[in-house]
Design an enzyme around this catalytic site. Structure first.
Site, PDB file in Angstrom:
ATOM      1  N   GLY A 284     -37.515 -22.261  48.436  1.00 26.07           N
ATOM      2  CA  GLY A 284     -36.895 -22.220  47.113  1.00 26.07           C
ATOM      3  C   GLY A 284     -37.351 -23.333  46.203  1.00 26.07           C
ATOM      4  O   GLY A 284     -37.208 -23.249  44.976  1.00 26.07           O
ATOM      5  N   GLU A 285     -37.964 -24.371  46.703  1.00 22.60           N
ATOM      6  CA  GLU A 285     -38.393 -25.497  45.892  1.00 22.60           C
ATOM      7  C   GLU A 285     -39.754 -25.200  45.296  1.00 22.60           C
ATOM      8  O   GLU A 285     -40.672 -24.743  45.987  1.00 22.60           O
ATOM      9  CB  GLU A 285     -38.445 -26.759  46.769  1.00 22.60           C
ATOM     10  N   ALA A 286     -39.894 -25.472  43.963  1.00 18.40           N
ATOM     11  CA  ALA A 286     -41.126 -25.125  43.247  1.00 18.40           C
ATOM     12  C   ALA A 286     -42.337 -25.852  43.810  1.00 18.40           C
ATOM     13  O   ALA A 286     -43.432 -25.275  43.929  1.00 18.40           O
ATOM     14  CB  ALA A 286     -40.964 -25.441  41.761  1.00 18.40           C
ATOM     15  N   ILE A 289     -43.504 -24.127  46.922  1.00 20.40           N
ATOM     16  CA  ILE A 289     -44.195 -22.865  46.612  1.00 20.40           C
ATOM     17  C   ILE A 289     -45.594 -23.148  46.095  1.00 20.40           C
ATOM     18  O   ILE A 289     -46.564 -22.467  46.446  1.00 20.40           O
ATOM     19  CB  ILE A 289     -43.382 -22.060  45.577  1.00 20.40           C
TER      20      ILE A 289
END
Length: 1333
Positions: A284-286, A289
């Site tokens: 979920g962390e940019a 990703i």
């Protein structure tokens, strides 16, 4: 529903007959078909789940199928844990629907599920036990718990055969891979640890990876970790994504290795993303990703170098695809992205250029039509709060153990998803190599199975027993407990076994009868069944079983209205007999008795299982209703007869060697717990201990010795109890056992009899109750007198008991023990000496202890007489001391051939303790004992000395006789010997030294080397400063010399005389001490007095004068004793010469004359201390006592010296000439004459040639001088007679020396008339003839 039943029937048939060839398929279908339904607890289909439960019951009946499932699936890393999930699923079903949860089941359906699941669990344990018994060839094991037939509860078998035989395994063409337990254990351990690592990873990825690397389940390289993340089932996809997106160095390397292992060559970009995200979920962390997609873009471009201008294009496009997928398929997004929007968003991303619209349109259509689905997470069940019942039973931790297991292959809900999942698994199976089907026959595998299933089964059975009163369900639970105990006991799983046994014991409710129900009675039956059928394996669990039996027996007695054990142990016997009358059998009578029985009141109140007694809470009143309920519950126990209870103890004969020992240990622990009860002591287990000992006494000695070690400690502990009745009961029980045991003959050199009788000795020493000690003496006496023929090593304990009795403070005990000892010594003495040599030593110690009895002097003297009797018996039995290994005989006893019959090689250990014991008695405080001990000691030596060798004599003298004389004869500190200690010590040693001389003279030929030391002992008496001791010493010395005179050589005479001389010289130093003592003493004149004023002004003057007079008095006495002792020595010397002059040579006479010369010189020294004599004169005058006769001492010394010289001159002229005796006579005579002239005030003439002597007045002598002159006159007369008797030629030679003294005597005006007459005779008879010539 019929289709599902048919499907299950087909599956069971395949599993039963073809499981070896369908290992992978069964591993896929079993979770999908069976476990999926079983694990659905809250909203299952009733018919489906009942079908599954019946299916599982049929499977569980086939023991080999269960074993094969566990071996090939639960022990296989790549396979699901089918057996574990079956057990956990059955547990969840048995626990039922959680309160408050939504369910489609009715209460009846839920209860049915519970009963069936418990039945399946019990069947699993039954199959495991049957397979174990078959492999270990244990007899048929079919526990019977209740009268209800459990077979009526079984559902019909789905399979016709039901044998569980795999046809492929039976065929000749198939040979399965057999594996031993060790390899399976390794695989199982590997799988458990791997699953633990996976579970840790799913909670915290980095921690899980570290654990797996440290435990070497995966390699340390990033490639190995990446392979693990990509290929391992059970990993949480979200956690994989989070770990791959970490920014730490090692996770980044792992992510690179993970992506680099993927091959995107020739794959469309959209399909590549779809394939890439299949293994994990995007974090979920940019930033995470970004790192993950950046690496994907780089890898895709590397695999397809002509697809994009740079990796940046692929990176941006990948982000757009992910955003499109979310926009198109997320129901929350209302305004969907159009194709044109997607194309517009991706303009200029190819290094400033646009990608072809056709390419982007095609990619758009792929994503919109077919969603990119990321890997689904494995759902982990939430832990529910344990119910209060679980907490009460202690099962909440067990439930947690079950819940933490990683869930596998969860139900997918929809049929299409289920089918799809199955298809994917078959595809994965086709990619793997063919798996191996293992078959095992090693029962060790059951340990691993029990480790998996024991906790869930414990929870299921316990919860069901506690919450359910249904007969079928509780019977299944108890049967499950029985099989669980059987398996865990045989497989030596101590923790699990104890847990199951404890649970059953708690469910008996014997500790809380008020709440008892039929199921609790069945639990008691189960405990009895466990004890009978699994007794060989229970070990420490026996304590729980026996505790239940003890409580059952107690309740049985209460139910019959019989008096409790406490009534017999705390009240007089008459009262207890009155209480033994049986009560009426009707309930009303029992209730009346119960209301008056404190034990019943305590039982009604109840207590906890772990409490030793019921709660004794006086404030908790017991109502009649409670008692009625208690009695009705007691009636339930009538289903179990006392016969079944006794059968357990009678059955103990069949227990194996280790089991009987642990059984006895547990029984002793429970017995001690019973007896230590402060309010209700009981003897149930104590009586059973006696029974058990009787039952098992015929076991082999190795086993019986282990049993007795436990029983011995128990009897010692209980025999020393403060409860007198208990102690007496247990000692009487021990006597019965000992009488039976002593019927068995013991071989030589064994020690078990001693160990068996040791409790008697220990209790005798420790018990504070005289009644118990007297009982011990009576018991031992009875055993000895009735079993004397069989007693061997037991003598040691017998004598230990009698030794303790001899020192007892109760007269009856002492006399009783001595009576038995008298019988033993008189009638059974050969039995003592035929066993160990230490037995006789113990007998002697016992007799010596009796000599110290303060109650009976007759017993003490008889004990000494028995010691003499023992010596006579030893001599009669041929205990002769031979000169075998004479150097260190006592040390070489072990090197003998061990023949105790021929010559009694170990005789030293019989004689030395006897003699040493008598020697110790010589220090007793009682005169009769001392005298008797000394006389008996030396009588034994004298009467039986001919049996002793020289080496033995040396040993006896060194260890027995000489120690008698180690201490000083009299106190050396100058204190009077009138003290009690000094008196008895002197008397004893006086008798001893006389006996020693007689003994030595008798056996001189054997003990000749001891002459010097014996003489030293004798002359040590002469060293004493006291006349009495010295007189005895001189007397004994004369007896020694007289007895040995004809046997002594010249050297031996010299040794004796030198020793005598040394002792005589030692006595001379006393005078120096007297001089020092009187040196600072001032004696006042008789007429000197102090005025009253002076005395009052200085009170210390009177104290000082008194102290001086006391010192003077002591010094005067000391002086008189000293002179008397010297004269005694002089007389002894003279008598020694007169008796043995023919044996003396010149060297011997020289020693004798030196002794006399030393004494005469000492006498002159004493007489010359005028200052001392003045003080003595004053003191004697004041004290009105006689003065020391100093002049008499000097005269007697010189006179004896002269007589000895004169006798020697006359008796042996040749020796006299050799020793120049004539010259010595003249020198002594000159000394005597000079002393006389000095006393008369006539100094010898210094100038003999003076013809005109000066005329002077003769001064009158003082009264003291006149007395001294008168005292010296006899000695001068003796000298005159001696000179007159000399031969003429001898007198002529010595005349120049004598004449001046004789002339001075003529001039002496104060000499007596007798001296003048004697002088005239000398001149006329000796000098006249010389002048006339």
């Amino acid at each position: 529903m019929s289709i599902f039943q048919l499907l299950c029937s087909i599956f069971v048939g395949l599993l039963s007959r073809f499981r070896s060839g369908l290992k992978e398929e069964i591993g896929i279908f079993f979770p999908m078909l069976v476990l999926r339904v079983l694990e659905n607890v809250h909203q299952p289909s009733f018919l489906q789940k009942m079908t599954v439960l019946n299916l599982l019951e049929d499977i569980c009946k086939e023991s080999q199928v269960l074993i094969d499932i566990f071996v090939n699936y639960d022990c296989d890393v790549d396979a699901p844990n089918i057996f574990e999930r079956i057990v956990n699923g059955l547990l969840k079903t048995a626990l039922g629907v959680t309160p408050g949860a939504t369910t489609t089941l009715t209460p009846v359906q839920d209860q049915t599920f519970r009963t069936e699941s418990v039945k399946c669990l019990a069947t699993i344990l039954k199959s495991m036990g049957s397979w174990m018994d078959q492999q270990l060839r244990i007899g048929d094991f079919s526990p019977k718990i209740s009268e209800v037939s459990l077979n009526s509860l079984d559902s019909p078998n789905i399979g016709e055969d039901g044998s569980g035989i795999d046809y492929e395994l039976q065929s000749d063409s198939y040979s399965p891979d057999t594996s031993d337990a060790s390899s399976l254990e390794q695989r199982r351990a590997y799988k458990i640890e791997l699953q633990k690592g996976i579970s840790m990873f799913n909670r915290k990825p980095s921690k899980g990876i570290d654990f797996l690397i440290k435990s070497k389940k995966i390699g340390q390289s990033p490639e190995d970790v990446a392979s693990f993340l990509r290929n391992t089932a059970g990993l949480n996809a979200t956690m994989i994504g989070d770990y791959l997106g970490e920014r730490d160095e090692f996770p980044i390397k792992v992510m690179h290795a993970y992506v680099d292992a993927l091959n995107f060559e020739g794959i469309d970009f959209g399909e590549a993303i779809r394939y890439y995200l299949r293994g994990f979920r995007l974090p979920g962390e940019a930033q995470k990703i970004d790192r993950v997609m950046e690496k994907f873009a780089e890898r895709y471009c590397k695999c397809n170098p002509n697809s994009f201008t740079s990796a940046d294009t692929a990176y941006v496009l990948a982000y757009s695809v992910i955003m499109l997928n979310t926009d198109a398929h997320n129901m929350m997004v209302k305004d969907k992205m159009s194709r044109s929007d997607f194309i517009r968003n991706n303009r200029g991303i190819d290094d400033g250029k646009d990608l072809p619209e056709v390419y982007l349109s095609t990619l758009y259509d792929q994503i919109v039509k077919n969603e990119i689905k990321m890997s689904a997470d494995s759902s982990v069940p939430q832990n529910k709060q344990p119910s209060s019942v679980m907490k009460l039973l202690g099962l909440d931790n067990i439930i947690n153990l079950v819940n933490w297991k990683q869930a596998e292959d969860k139900a997918l809900g929809a049929n299409d998803l289920l089918i799809k999942n199955i298809q994917e698994k078959f595809k994965a199976k086709s990619a793997k190599s063919e798996s191996v089907f293992y078959v095992i026959t090693d029962t060790t595998i059951l340990q691993f199975m029990m480790e998996v299933c024991w906790a869930p089964m414990m929870a299921a059975f316990s919860m069901t027993l506690d919450q359910c009163d249904d007969k079928a369900a509780t019977s299944q639970c108890l049967q499950g407990f029985r099989y669980a105990v059987h398996v865990t006991s045989v497989m030596c799983m101590q923790t699990q076994r104890d847990a199951f046994v404890t649970s059953v014991a708690k469910f008996t409710y014997l500790h809380c009868v008020a709440d008892m129900k039929q199921k609790n009675v069945d639990a008691v039956k189960a405990i009895i069944s466990i004890a009978i059928e699994d007794g060989d394996y229970l070990q420490e669990a026996w304590e729980h079983v026996l505790t239940c039996l003890s409580r059952f027996e107690h309740l049985h007695l209460l139910g019959e209205g019989a008096p409790t054990d406490a009534s017999f142990l705390t009240v007089p016997l008459v009262d207890s007999e009155e209480k033994t009358q049986k009560s009426s059998t009707n309930t009303a009578s029992k209730r009346t008795n119960a209301l008056q029985n404190p034990a019943v009141m305590a039982a009604v109140r109840g207590g906890s299982y772990d409490s030793t007694t019921a709660k004794n809470n006086a404030s908790a009143l017991v109502t009649p209703d409670q008692i009625n309920n208690f009695i009705s519950n007691i009636n339930l126990l009538d289903q179990i007869g006392i016969f079944e209870l006794n059968h357990i103890f009678a059955h103990s004969q069949r227990l194996n060697s280790n089991a009987i020992v642990t059984f006895v240990e547990a029984l002793c622990k429970v017995a001690i717990t019973e007896l230590q009860s402060p309010t209700d002591p009981r003897i149930f287990c104590l009586t059973k201990i006696v029974e058990i000992a009787h039952y098992n006494m015929n076991r082999i000695r190795l086993v019986w010795s282990r049993i007795w070690k436990v029983l011995s400690d128990f009897f010692v502990s209980v025999g020393s109890s403060e409860n007198l009745s208990v102690a007496i009961f247990v000692m009487d029980s021990l006597r019965q056992l000992a009488m039976k045991f002593l019927e068995r003959e013991e071989l030589a050199n064994y020690n078990f009899q001693n160990e068996f009788l040791r409790p008697f000795a220990v209790v005798m020493q420790k018990s504070n109750a005289s009644e118990v000690r007297e009982l011990v003496v009576r018991c031992v006496s009875q055993m000895v007198l009735s079993r004397v023929n069989n007693i061997k090593s037991g003598w040691k304990s017998v004598f230990t008991v009698f030794t303790a009795a001899a020192a007892d403070d109760r007269k009856s005990i002492v006399l009783l023990a001595f009576e038995t000892m008298e019988k033993i010594v008189r009638d059974y003495f050969p039995y003592i000496t035929e066993t160990e040599t230490t037995t006789f030593t113990d007998c002697v110690k016992c007799l010596i202890t009796f000599t110290s009895s303060k109650f009976s002097s007759d017993a003490s003297l008889n004990a000494i007489a028995f010691l003499r009797f023992c010596a006579v018996k030893l001599a009669e039995e041929g205990f002769v001391c031979h000169d075998k290994d004479t150097d260190h005989q006592s040390n070489n006893l072990d090197s003998s051939e061990g023949n105790a019959i021929v010559h009694k090689d170990d005789h030293v250990y019989f004689w030395v303790p006897l003699l040493a014991g008598l020697a110790r008695l010589t220090t007793d405080t009682r005169p009769t004992i001392r005298k008797g001990a000394v006389e008996v000691l030396f009588d034994i030596l004298k009467d039986h000395g001919e049996l002793f060798s020289q080496s033995f004599w040396t040993n006896i003298f060194g260890s027995v006789i000489y120690p008698l004389f180690n201490s000083e004869i009299c106190t050396p500190n100058g204190q009077s010997d009138s003290t009690e200690d000094g008196s008895w010590n002197f008397e004893t040693k006086t008798v001893a030294v006389k006996c020693l001389v007689d003994l030595y003279v008798t056996f001189f030929d054997v003990m000749r080397p001891e002459l010097t030391r014996v003489t030293s002992v004798v002359t040590s008496f002469i060293r004493s400063a006291y006349r009495q001791s010295a007189s005895i010493g001189m007397s004994v010395f004369q007896r020694l010399t007289e007895g040995l005179a004809s046997k002594l050589s010249k050297d031996e005479w010299k040794e004796i005389l030198l020793c005598f001389k040394e002792s005589a010289a030692h006595t001379l130093v006393v005078f120096d001490k007297i001089v020092k003592m009187m040196q600072n003493i001032e004696i006042p004149e008789r007429n000197e007095s102090y005025s009253e004023a002076e005395k009052y002004s200085d009170p210390d003057i009177e104290d000082e004068e008194e102290a001086n007079m006391e010192t003077s008095s002591y010094a005067i006495v000391k002086m008189k004793n000293h002179m008397s002792l010297q004269l005694l020595i002089v007389q002894g010397i003279v008598k020694l010469y007169e008796t043995h002059r023919r044996s003396f040579c010149a060297e011997h006479m020289g020693i004798i004359l030196e002794m006399l010369s030393a004494i005469t010189s000492h006498a002159s020294e004493v007489s010359s201390e005028s200052a001392l004599h003045i003080k003595f004169h004053k003191a004697c005058s004041l004290l009105e006592i006689s003065e020391p006769a100093v002049i008499h001492f000097e005269n007697e010394s010189y006179q004896s010296y002269l007589k000895l010289l004169q006798a020697l001159l006359h008796d042996n002229p040749s020796l006299s000439r050799e020793m120049n005796i004539e010259s010595q006579i003249m020198l002594v005579s000159v000394k005597i004459l000079r002393k006389y002239l000095n006393c008369a005030g006539q100094e010898p003439s210094k100038d003999a040639s003076c013809k005109d002597p000066v005329v002077h007045w003769a001064l009158p002598l003082s009264a003291a001088k006149k007395e001294e002159l008168s005292a010296r006159t006899p000695l001068v007369l003796h000298v005159m007679r001696l000179l007159g008797g000399l031969e003429r030629e001898c007198f002529r030679r010595n005349l120049p020396l004598l004449f001046p003294l004789l002339a001075n005597l003529v001039r002496c005006e104060h000499s007596s008339r007798e001296v003048q007459v004697a002088l005239y005779d000398v001149f006329q008879s000796s000098i006249g003839p010389i002048i006339s010539v």
